[in-house]
Design a protein around this motif. Structure first.
Motif, PDB file in Angstrom:
ATOM      1  N   PRO A 158       0.779  -1.244   0.000  1.00  0.00           N
ATOM      2  CA  PRO A 158       0.000   0.000   0.000  1.00  0.00           C
ATOM      3  C   PRO A 158       0.810   1.294   0.000  1.00  0.00           C
ATOM      4  O   PRO A 158       0.307   2.325  -0.435  1.00  0.00           O
ATOM      5  CB  PRO A 158      -0.842  -0.104   1.275  1.00  0.00           C
ATOM      6  N   VAL A 159       2.058   1.283   0.486  1.00  0.00           N
ATOM      7  CA  VAL A 159       2.851   2.512   0.588  1.00  0.00           C
ATOM      8  C   VAL A 159       3.995   2.441  -0.420  1.00  0.00           C
ATOM      9  O   VAL A 159       4.810   1.508  -0.384  1.00  0.00           O
ATOM     10  CB  VAL A 159       3.415   2.707   2.015  1.00  0.00           C
ATOM     11  N   ALA A 160       4.043   3.419  -1.335  1.00  0.00           N
ATOM     12  CA  ALA A 160       5.110   3.475  -2.341  1.00  0.00           C
ATOM     13  C   ALA A 160       6.447   3.804  -1.671  1.00  0.00           C
ATOM     14  O   ALA A 160       6.478   4.385  -0.588  1.00  0.00           O
ATOM     15  CB  ALA A 160       4.771   4.523  -3.400  1.00  0.00           C
ATOM     16  N   ASP A 161       7.534   3.450  -2.315  1.00  0.00           N
ATOM     17  CA  ASP A 161       8.892   3.738  -1.842  1.00  0.00           C
ATOM     18  C   ASP A 161       9.112   3.274  -0.406  1.00  0.00           C
ATOM     19  O   ASP A 161       9.393   4.069   0.494  1.00  0.00           O
ATOM     20  CB  ASP A 161       9.196   5.240  -1.967  1.00  0.00           C
ATOM     21  N   PRO A 162       9.019   1.975  -0.159  1.00  0.00           N
ATOM     22  CA  PRO A 162       9.150   1.467   1.205  1.00  0.00           C
ATOM     23  C   PRO A 162      10.570   1.592   1.756  1.00  0.00           C
ATOM     24  O   PRO A 162      11.540   1.681   1.000  1.00  0.00           O
ATOM     25  CB  PRO A 162       8.764  -0.006   1.060  1.00  0.00           C
TER      26      PRO A 162
END
Length: 176
Positions: A158-162
């Motif tokens: 769900p969160v880009a650029d982890p």
């Protein structure tokens, strides 16, 4: 406790059955007898906690190889996570399929992950904490992993650029 099956056989969502009053609520988060009645491995050989400072932190995908394969009960005790279980049982009709669930400190939900699954999560809030109960002790030589963004799984995080460790980013493409 309430046990709910998922789209992948063996993977079970565990919800606290709340007894509420003016003070708040009380509920059991684990009972060996109820787990056994539900056909789940109730052994607890080790418990671990993971604190994650930043939203978007991603840990996974991890598992232990046979003969040290482990069942896990995963619960978020602070913040929120997107928890992913990946079926790596070669004879399973859902081999290489994954499912994800939001586990939060507020919903008190846990995920029971049987042996033969990879596991990982991504934090949805700063200062998220994850509590694990494992059926067998950690054995470093049995530790295995798959890259969090391996195209053979196509997990939709769900969160880009982890925020990812070098180890988790460096796994090769999965080979059955």
């Amino acid at each position: 406790m309430k046990f709910a099956t998922t789209l992948i056989p063996g993977l079970v969502v565990v919800d606290v059955e709340r007894r509420e009053d003016a003070r708040g609520f009380f509920g059991r988060s684990f009972c060996a007898e109820e787990f056994a009645r539900a056909g789940l491995d109730a052994r607890v050989a080790q418990c671990s906690v993971s604190h994650n400072a930043k939203r978007g932190t991603l840990r996974g995908m991890h598992w232990q190889a046979e003969p040290h394969a482990e069942a896990k009960l995963v619960r978020c005790t602070a913040g929120a996570i997107f928890d992913v279980a990946l079926d790596l049982r070669p004879d399973s009709p859902t081999f290489r399929k994954w499912v994800g669930f939001e586990l939060t400190a507020d919903n008190h939900r846990a995920l029971y992950i049987p042996p033969g699954f990879g596991h990982g999560f991504q934090t949805l809030a700063d200062n998220s904490e994850v509590y694990y109960q494992m059926s067998v002790p950690y054995v470093p030589e049995a530790s295995r992993g798959a890259r969090w963004n391996d195209p053979s799984f196509a997990i939709r995080w769900p969160v880009a650029d982890p925020v990812v460790s070098e180890r988790d980013a460096g796994y090769a493409d999965f080979a059955a």
